[in-house]
Design a protein around this motif. Sequence first.
Motif, PDB file in Angstrom:
ATOM      1  N   SER A  14       0.838  -1.196   0.000  1.00 27.41           N
ATOM      2  CA  SER A  14       0.000   0.000   0.000  1.00 27.41           C
ATOM      3  C   SER A  14       0.872   1.245   0.000  1.00 27.41           C
ATOM      4  CB  SER A  14      -0.896   0.011   1.236  1.00 27.41           C
ATOM      5  OG  SER A  14      -0.120   0.192   2.404  1.00 27.41           O
ATOM      6  N   CYS A  15       0.210   2.380  -0.146  1.00 28.03           N
ATOM      7  CA  CYS A  15       0.885   3.651   0.065  1.00 28.03           C
ATOM      8  C   CYS A  15       1.138   3.772   1.572  1.00 28.03           C
ATOM      9  CB  CYS A  15       0.033   4.809  -0.448  1.00 28.03           C
ATOM     10  SG  CYS A  15      -1.583   4.929   0.334  1.00 28.03           S
ATOM     11  N   THR A  16       1.769   4.823   1.997  1.00 24.48           N
ATOM     12  CA  THR A  16       2.133   4.989   3.400  1.00 24.48           C
ATOM     13  C   THR A  16       0.935   4.937   4.343  1.00 24.48           C
ATOM     14  OG1 THR A  16       4.017   6.318   2.725  1.00 24.48           O
ATOM     15  CG2 THR A  16       3.391   6.464   5.021  1.00 24.48           C
ATOM     16  N   CYS A  17      -0.161   5.588   3.973  1.00 22.72           N
ATOM     17  CA  CYS A  17      -1.325   5.648   4.868  1.00 22.72           C
ATOM     18  C   CYS A  17      -2.290   4.476   4.689  1.00 22.72           C
ATOM     19  CB  CYS A  17      -2.068   6.962   4.694  1.00 22.72           C
ATOM     20  SG  CYS A  17      -2.972   7.109   3.131  1.00 22.72           S
ATOM     21  N   GLY A  18      -2.119   3.689   3.624  1.00 21.07           N
ATOM     22  CA  GLY A  18      -2.981   2.539   3.393  1.00 21.07           C
ATOM     23  C   GLY A  18      -4.258   2.836   2.628  1.00 21.07           C
ATOM     24  N   ALA A  19      -4.442   4.068   2.142  1.00 19.75           N
ATOM     25  CA  ALA A  19      -5.655   4.417   1.404  1.00 19.75           C
ATOM     26  C   ALA A  19      -5.724   3.712   0.047  1.00 19.75           C
ATOM     27  CB  ALA A  19      -5.737   5.930   1.201  1.00 19.75           C
ATOM     28  N   ASN A  20      -4.558   3.404  -0.539  1.00 20.96           N
ATOM     29  CA  ASN A  20      -4.470   2.698  -1.812  1.00 20.96           C
ATOM     30  C   ASN A  20      -3.684   1.415  -1.588  1.00 20.96           C
ATOM     31  OD1 ASN A  20      -5.551   4.889  -3.675  1.00 20.96           O
ATOM     32  ND2 ASN A  20      -3.929   5.964  -2.573  1.00 20.96           N
ATOM     33  N   THR A  21      -4.165   0.327  -2.152  1.00 24.84           N
ATOM     34  CA  THR A  21      -3.509  -0.967  -1.935  1.00 24.84           C
ATOM     35  C   THR A  21      -3.311  -1.702  -3.256  1.00 24.84           C
ATOM     36  OG1 THR A  21      -5.606  -2.129  -1.604  1.00 24.84           O
ATOM     37  CG2 THR A  21      -4.535  -1.196   0.367  1.00 24.84           C
ATOM     38  N   ILE A 116       2.496   1.171 -16.940  1.00 18.90           N
ATOM     39  CA  ILE A 116       2.774   1.448 -18.349  1.00 18.90           C
ATOM     40  C   ILE A 116       2.173   0.323 -19.179  1.00 18.90           C
ATOM     41  CG2 ILE A 116       5.042   0.318 -18.322  1.00 18.90           C
ATOM     42  CD1 ILE A 116       5.962   2.559 -20.290  1.00 18.90           C
ATOM     43  N   GLY A 117       1.527   0.681 -20.268  1.00 20.68           N
ATOM     44  CA  GLY A 117       1.023  -0.321 -21.198  1.00 20.68           C
ATOM     45  C   GLY A 117      -0.304  -0.959 -20.850  1.00 20.68           C
ATOM     46  N   GLY A 118      -1.062  -0.389 -19.932  1.00 19.03           N
ATOM     47  CA  GLY A 118      -2.369  -0.943 -19.587  1.00 19.03           C
ATOM     48  C   GLY A 118      -2.286  -2.358 -19.029  1.00 19.03           C
ATOM     49  N   SER A 119      -3.316  -3.152 -19.258  1.00 14.52           N
ATOM     50  CA  SER A 119      -3.368  -4.503 -18.677  1.00 14.52           C
ATOM     51  C   SER A 119      -2.351  -5.453 -19.307  1.00 14.52           C
ATOM     52  CB  SER A 119      -4.777  -5.082 -18.803  1.00 14.52           C
ATOM     53  OG  SER A 119      -5.135  -5.184 -20.165  1.00 14.52           O
ATOM     54  N   ALA A 120      -1.826  -5.108 -20.472  1.00 14.07           N
ATOM     55  CA  ALA A 120      -0.816  -5.950 -21.114  1.00 14.07           C
ATOM     56  C   ALA A 120       0.596  -5.509 -20.758  1.00 14.07           C
ATOM     57  CB  ALA A 120      -0.990  -5.904 -22.627  1.00 14.07           C
ATOM     58  N   GLY A 121       0.733  -4.468 -19.946  1.00 17.49           N
ATOM     59  CA  GLY A 121       2.036  -3.888 -19.666  1.00 17.49           C
ATOM     60  C   GLY A 121       2.651  -4.300 -18.346  1.00 17.49           C
ATOM     61  N   MET A 122       3.258  -3.314 -17.703  1.00 14.18           N
ATOM     62  CA  MET A 122       4.028  -3.534 -16.483  1.00 14.18           C
ATOM     63  C   MET A 122       3.555  -2.588 -15.390  1.00 14.18           C
ATOM     64  SD  MET A 122       6.140  -5.831 -17.532  1.00 14.18           S
ATOM     65  CE  MET A 122       7.044  -5.933 -16.028  1.00 14.18           C
ATOM     66  N   VAL A 123       3.807  -2.993 -14.150  1.00 16.06           N
ATOM     67  CA  VAL A 123       3.544  -2.150 -12.994  1.00 16.06           C
ATOM     68  C   VAL A 123       4.843  -2.043 -12.205  1.00 16.06           C
ATOM     69  CG1 VAL A 123       2.210  -1.872 -10.874  1.00 16.06           C
ATOM     70  CG2 VAL A 123       1.119  -2.840 -12.912  1.00 16.06           C
ATOM     71  N   PHE A 124       5.278  -0.813 -11.959  1.00 16.90           N
ATOM     72  CA  PHE A 124       6.491  -0.525 -11.207  1.00 16.90           C
ATOM     73  C   PHE A 124       6.074  -0.012  -9.833  1.00 16.90           C
ATOM     74  CE2 PHE A 124       7.530  -0.391 -15.611  1.00 16.90           C
ATOM     75  CZ  PHE A 124       8.820  -0.882 -15.700  1.00 16.90           C
ATOM     76  N   ILE A 125       6.585  -0.634  -8.790  1.00 12.94           N
ATOM     77  CA  ILE A 125       6.156  -0.332  -7.428  1.00 12.94           C
ATOM     78  C   ILE A 125       7.370   0.068  -6.598  1.00 12.94           C
ATOM     79  CG2 ILE A 125       4.992  -1.272  -5.390  1.00 12.94           C
ATOM     80  CD1 ILE A 125       4.063  -3.565  -7.452  1.00 12.94           C
ATOM     81  N   PRO A 126       7.324   1.216  -5.916  1.00 15.30           N
ATOM     82  CA  PRO A 126       8.406   1.497  -4.972  1.00 15.30           C
ATOM     83  C   PRO A 126       8.482   0.337  -3.978  1.00 15.30           C
ATOM     84  CG  PRO A 126       7.039   3.443  -5.292  1.00 15.30           C
ATOM     85  CD  PRO A 126       6.325   2.292  -5.955  1.00 15.30           C
ATOM     86  N   SER A 127       9.645  -0.278  -3.868  1.00 10.68           N
ATOM     87  CA  SER A 127       9.778  -1.503  -3.058  1.00 10.68           C
ATOM     88  C   SER A 127       9.358  -1.297  -1.615  1.00 10.68           C
ATOM     89  CB  SER A 127      11.214  -2.027  -3.137  1.00 10.68           C
ATOM     90  OG  SER A 127      11.518  -2.360  -4.477  1.00 10.68           O
ATOM     91  N   GLY A 128       9.492  -0.094  -1.101  1.00 13.49           N
ATOM     92  CA  GLY A 128       9.078   0.198   0.265  1.00 13.49           C
ATOM     93  C   GLY A 128       7.580   0.088   0.484  1.00 13.49           C
ATOM     94  N   ASN A 129       6.805   0.002  -0.587  1.00 10.77           N
ATOM     95  CA  ASN A 129       5.353  -0.110  -0.464  1.00 10.77           C
ATOM     96  C   ASN A 129       4.878  -1.544  -0.241  1.00 10.77           C
ATOM     97  OD1 ASN A 129       5.273   2.615  -0.841  1.00 10.77           O
ATOM     98  ND2 ASN A 129       4.258   2.568  -2.821  1.00 10.77           N
ATOM     99  N   PHE A 130       5.781  -2.522  -0.319  1.00 10.80           N
ATOM    100  CA  PHE A 130       5.415  -3.909  -0.042  1.00 10.80           C
ATOM    101  C   PHE A 130       5.385  -4.157   1.459  1.00 10.80           C
ATOM    102  CE2 PHE A 130       6.631  -4.487  -4.429  1.00 10.80           C
ATOM    103  CZ  PHE A 130       5.817  -5.507  -4.869  1.00 10.80           C
ATOM    104  N   GLU A 131       4.464  -4.991   1.903  1.00  7.71           N
ATOM    105  CA  GLU A 131       4.370  -5.344   3.333  1.00  7.71           C
ATOM    106  C   GLU A 131       5.588  -6.120   3.812  1.00  7.71           C
ATOM    107  OE1 GLU A 131       0.800  -7.564   4.099  1.00  7.71           O
ATOM    108  OE2 GLU A 131      -0.477  -5.802   3.926  1.00  7.71           O
ATOM    109  N   HIS A 132       6.059  -7.068   3.002  1.00  9.81           N
ATOM    110  CA  HIS A 132       7.139  -7.968   3.422  1.00  9.81           C
ATOM    111  C   HIS A 132       8.420  -7.675   2.630  1.00  9.81           C
ATOM    112  CE1 HIS A 132       4.289 -10.245   5.772  1.00  9.81           C
ATOM    113  NE2 HIS A 132       3.480 -10.282   4.715  1.00  9.81           N
TER     114      HIS A 132
END
Length: 180
Positions: A14-21, A116-132
């Motif tokens: 999630s984001c820092t506050c958890g509003a988006n997951t 990027i690229g819609g449902s056929a593309g990629m998602v880039f996530i700041p690693s700090g946003n992962f729970e584990h």
Amino acid sequence: MTTNSTAATVTRGSCTCGANTFEVKAGVPMQRFYCHCLYCQQFMGKPATDVTFVRAKNIVIHAEHATFNNPKVLPPGFAHGRGSRFGNPDKGRFAKCARLNRGRCDECGQPFIETIGGSAGMVFIPSGNFEHQDALPPVQRHIYYRLRVQNVTDDLPKHHYFASSQFAIYRMISRLFRRP
């Protein structure tokens, strides 16, 4: 060195506050790198970004409280001669931004996710946003290292320029598309 992770425990974040997951399907391969580009420095507000990415079809994003945008060029005066031609970001050879849609939380203001690229593309996530954090794949390389704010002393490959950085990311992405 292992380049893919199939750790089933890395499924939520999630984001820092958890509003988006987000939820990554269990067992899908992911890749991870450090980016030193000027766009990431601006978006994250840090000298470099630790990024984990996954195919878009393997992630569910709940971003009802996020605003996404795609900057076309760097803001005037941002580059200060780094990564631009003659210090002018609007005339830089590679001043155009990749078509990443960068999502920032409307509640806490923190970077959430990039697509990027819609449902056929990629998602880039700041690693700090992962729970584990301990279950993430290892970082594989530095890209756009020439634009670094500070030197890094590790043994990871360092790609300094646009072409080598783009090719390194292309190779990492192609590994994900060879998998289910």
